[in-house]
Scaffold this active site. Structure first.
Site, PDB file in Angstrom:
ATOM      1  CB  SER A 158      -1.114  -0.089   1.701  1.00  0.00           C
ATOM      2  OG  SER A 158      -0.172   0.786   2.507  1.00  0.00           O
ATOM      3  CG  ASP A 159       1.812   5.821  -1.236  1.00  0.00           C
ATOM      4  OD1 ASP A 159       2.392   6.351  -0.434  1.00  0.00           O
ATOM      5  OD2 ASP A 159       1.598   6.714  -2.311  1.00  0.00           O
TER       6      ASP A 159
END
Ligand code: NOJ
Length: 747
Positions: free
Chosen positions: A281-282
């Site tokens: 994920s960011d």
């Protein structure tokens, strides 16, 4: 079968699919064995990336040490390599089943040796040199134990307001894809287990560059035809080049945050494109799904995992929630195992199970690796080839012999600001300033003086205004200082912090205080060279109108001053070309070269698609850039004008002559238009280019093979193919000055 981003074609069976073993039986066996010895909690722990920003805040609010001991930290991201090394050492001594960590960092345009910001370096169109820059970055970063970079950022963007345009390769999917692949090859090398290679991460998945109104993290709403033809190819290209990982984006894709968007992370990227690495994920993006309004922590953690986001960067929600999800039957162990296996496979491919300390092999050589003469040479060459000559109408450049050169403007004595966004400033102390580099280049016979002339800005709303003195008094001082100079080099633009993540502008132009300085310099009657340095295209119609000499030098990195001096003095002729369109005003945004035609093209009285207060044309088109040489294009020809079938090709040739007196490099561009297709197609699309070296007076025949592949596009059913009929092939020095050839292609 093709599934589009909006089709809700999810089968439960697909959701429950077991991890697909890779093609390496030895690896599969090793990982089966390892996973067999891990508890559910430990397997979930492999999905947790800790420590980006601060290595202490990780693992559901536990201290790093406790979290590591419990097996809750898979990998470390962060700016402190020593902390990452300590974390792994601690893990080795304390984890029940020790699993080496991946150490990740945003090595975006170099590590110690900093290259121009990616938008700048893409202007070189020099793929081998870009690859070399990524190799240098990999060598330097891996000497500090870093084996994973959060790069390349391959988001296509048409919006200079968005601060993150600095990080990408501009607006074109063809060039952007080639740049993405060059960077992946450079970072990863031929062998991911080479201790000087680091794993790449394709980001941001997907469409992040289309954030509405250029506001970072903002909504993205896009039809599939646009996505598939223009915005998605660069991500696919990076994966096709073998990028080992991908990173989600912060935006929604058609209403669903991409981090929890299964149509993107699984249907598109894995099922359609065949990517078999892991997706992180960011930063905190799983937790931010709560803010997006799609559920509580438990729900969003489950949604992200089921979507295909394998690793949670710094939200710690997987380790906080997923055991409970399994216990309550909403997430299966198989789903956990699928993600865990992907992460372990990456560790295996990086060679970490053979030797957890592989990336510390070159620790002793750190000092000779970083900022080595060879690395700096790559930086200097790339910075030089990134500087775009926008205007030189009275041939002020290259500089003529002079007694005194005055450098003015807020960038002339800076170091760190020239490094741009996503740089760690580690070379700043070793850098020259522009004044110093220029003085060295022109030699003792010419005096180079500096006068600041203005702050960055006096606008109270923008931070980083400047120093102790107001711009007005700096300006008066500058007027006095330049009095006996022969030529003025005005170094103006943006400090590094005005672009990059979360740094957007409603009006990306030159700040008024700096514009006043330019005007005052012009009023002296002396020749003025405007050197713009910025993290984005700037809107500068007034500068274009008032000044004859303009260079765009971006934030050029460690060797920016030397590279600029090389160009100013004519040690090398400029050869860069813009990779994004420069608008005349904010109202034109988004403005991009590969636009569709309208039913009422812009011409004549009924020019209904024209603004009434502005032309439609950009200030500088995509692909534009001048040199000290003029290049003549003639004899555009093809070996035939009709082709047939998928495997045929037409060889297009043009003669390009260097009319100037300096050796130079010219970027010859080939565009194609498909005038009648199943859907409306762009007026032109870049399909090939060549950067050719030409000695003074030399003519080269530059040839391109146009294949049927270059005619392909995604239609409204998202079928990828080409239609028979007429095509127009264009060749020229930029997207405006092009000559055409009409050809026919039948099935
Ligand atoms: C957030 C950014 O969007 C991303 O590009 C970066 O890799 C991560 N932070 C980690 O620093």
């Amino acid at each position: 079968m093709k599934r589009n981003l909006t089709a809700a074609a999810l089968s439960v069976a697909a959701l429950l699919a077991v991890a697909k073993p890779g093609t390496d039986p030895q690896m599969d066996k090793f990982i089966d064995d390892l996973m067999g010895r891990m508890t559910l909690k430990e397997r979930i722990g492999q999905l947790n990336l800790g420590g980006v920003g601060s290595p202490k805040v990780v693992g559901s609010a536990k201290g790093l040490d406790v979290a590591i001991k419990e097996g809750l930290v898979s990998s470390i991201g962060g700016f402190d390599p020593k902390a990452a090394e300590d974390a792994q050492r601690f893990a080795e001594d304390n984890m029940r089943v020790f699993i080496p960590m991946i150490t990740g960092l945003d090595v975006v345009h170099g590590y110690y040796t900093t290259f121009p910001i990616p938008l700048g370096s893409s202007s070189s169109w020099n793929l081998p040199l870009l690859e070399e820059s990524a190799r240098v970055a990999a060598r330097e970063a891996s000497a500090f134990g870093i084996n994973w970079t959060f790069a390349p950022m391959v988001d296509i963007s048409r919006d200079p307001r968005w601060g993150r345009v600095a990080e990408g390769a501009g607006e074109d999917p063809y060039l952007g894809s080639l740049v993405a692949q060059a960077m992946v090859r450079g970072y990863q090398g031929d062998d991911l287990q080479d201790p000087q290679s680091i794993m790449a991460c394709t980001k941001h998945l997907v469409l992040y560059g289309a954030s509405e109104a250029g506001r970072d993290y903002n909504t993205v709403s896009m039809d599939d035809v646009t996505a598939y033809n223009y915005y998605l190819p660069t991500y696919k290209a990076a994966f096709d080049a073998g990028a080992g990982s991908g990173m989600t984006s912060f935006n929604v894709v058609n209403g669903i945050p991409s981090t929890g968007n299964r149509k993107v992370m699984t249907d598109l990227i894995r099922d359609q494109w065949g990517f078999d690495g892991f997706i992180v994920s960011d930063a905190n993006a799983i937790a931010e799904m709560i803010e997006h309004g799609v559920g509580d922590p438990q729900t969003v953690a489950e949604m992200a995992l089921k979507a295909g986001t394998d690793m949670d960067m710094s939200a710690s929600l997987y380790v906080a929630c997923l055991e409970k999800s399994v216990a309550e039957g909403r997430v299966s162990e198989k789903e956990i195992n699928t993600a865990c296996r992907r992460v372990l496979e990456a560790k295996y491919k990086l060679g970490l199970f053979k030797d957890p300390w592989l990336y510390y092999t070159n620790k002793d050589k750190r000092q000779e690796t970083i900022l080595s003469p060879e690395n700096l040479d790559v930086a200097r060459r790339l910075a030089r080839e990134s500087i775009v000559l926008l205007k030189n109408s009275d041939k002020t450049l290259p500089l003529k012999p002079a007694k005194k050169i005055a450098v003015v403007g807020p960038l002339g004595q800076e170091r760190g600001e020239l490094l741009g966004t996503w740089s760690y400033g580690m070379s700043a102390d070793t850098m020259s300033t522009i004044v110093e580099a220029l003085q060295r280049e022109v030699g003792p016979g010419t005096e180079v003086i500096f006068s600041q002339g203005s702050n960055w800005t006096e606008a109270p709303a923008i931070y980083k205004q400047g120093g102790k003195h107001p711009s007005d008094s700096l300006l008066m001082q500058a007027v006095a200082d330049v009095a006996d100079a022969d030529v003025i080099i005005a170094t103006v633009g943006e400090p590094a912090i005005w672009s990059g993540e979360a740094h957007n502008l409603t009006n990306p132009t030159l700040a008024e205080a700096q514009m006043n300085l330019l005007k005052a310099m012009k009023a002296t009657g002396k020749p003025v060279v405007v050197v713009l340095m910025s993290g984005r295209p700037l809107i500068i119609p007034e500068i274009d109108e008032e000044f004859n000499t303009i260079l765009q030098a971006w934030h050029g990195g460690t060797m920016a001053p030397e590279a600029l001096a090389d160009i100013l003095t004519g040690k090398e002729a400029p050869s860069a070309k813009l990779t994004s369109t420069w608008p005349r005003n904010v109202g034109q945004i988004p403005l991009y070269y590969n636009a569709l035609r309208t039913g009422r093209p812009y011409s004549g009285f009924w020019a209904t698609t024209k603004y009434i207060d502005s032309t439609n044309d950009p200030l500088y088109p995509f692909g534009y850039g001048l040199s000290y040489n003029d290049y003549k294009y003639e004899n555009l020809r093809a070996d035939k004008l009709e082709a047939k079938g998928d495997n045929d090709k037409i060889r297009v040739t043009v003669d390009v002559t260097n009319l100037g007196t300096m050796p130079g490099k010219e970027i010859v561009q080939l565009y194609i238009n498909d005038p009648v297709a199943k859907i409306s197609r762009p007026m032109i699309e870049l399909k090939d280019f060549a950067k050719v070296e030409l000695a003074p007076g030399e003519t080269k025949q530059v040839s391109f093979d146009v294949t049927a592949d270059k005619l392909k596009y995604y239609d409204s059913e998202l079928n990828y193919g080409w239609d028979e009929g007429d095509f127009i092939i264009f060749v020229g020095p930029d997207s405006k000055r092009i000559e055409k050839l009409n050809v026919k292609w039948t099935k």
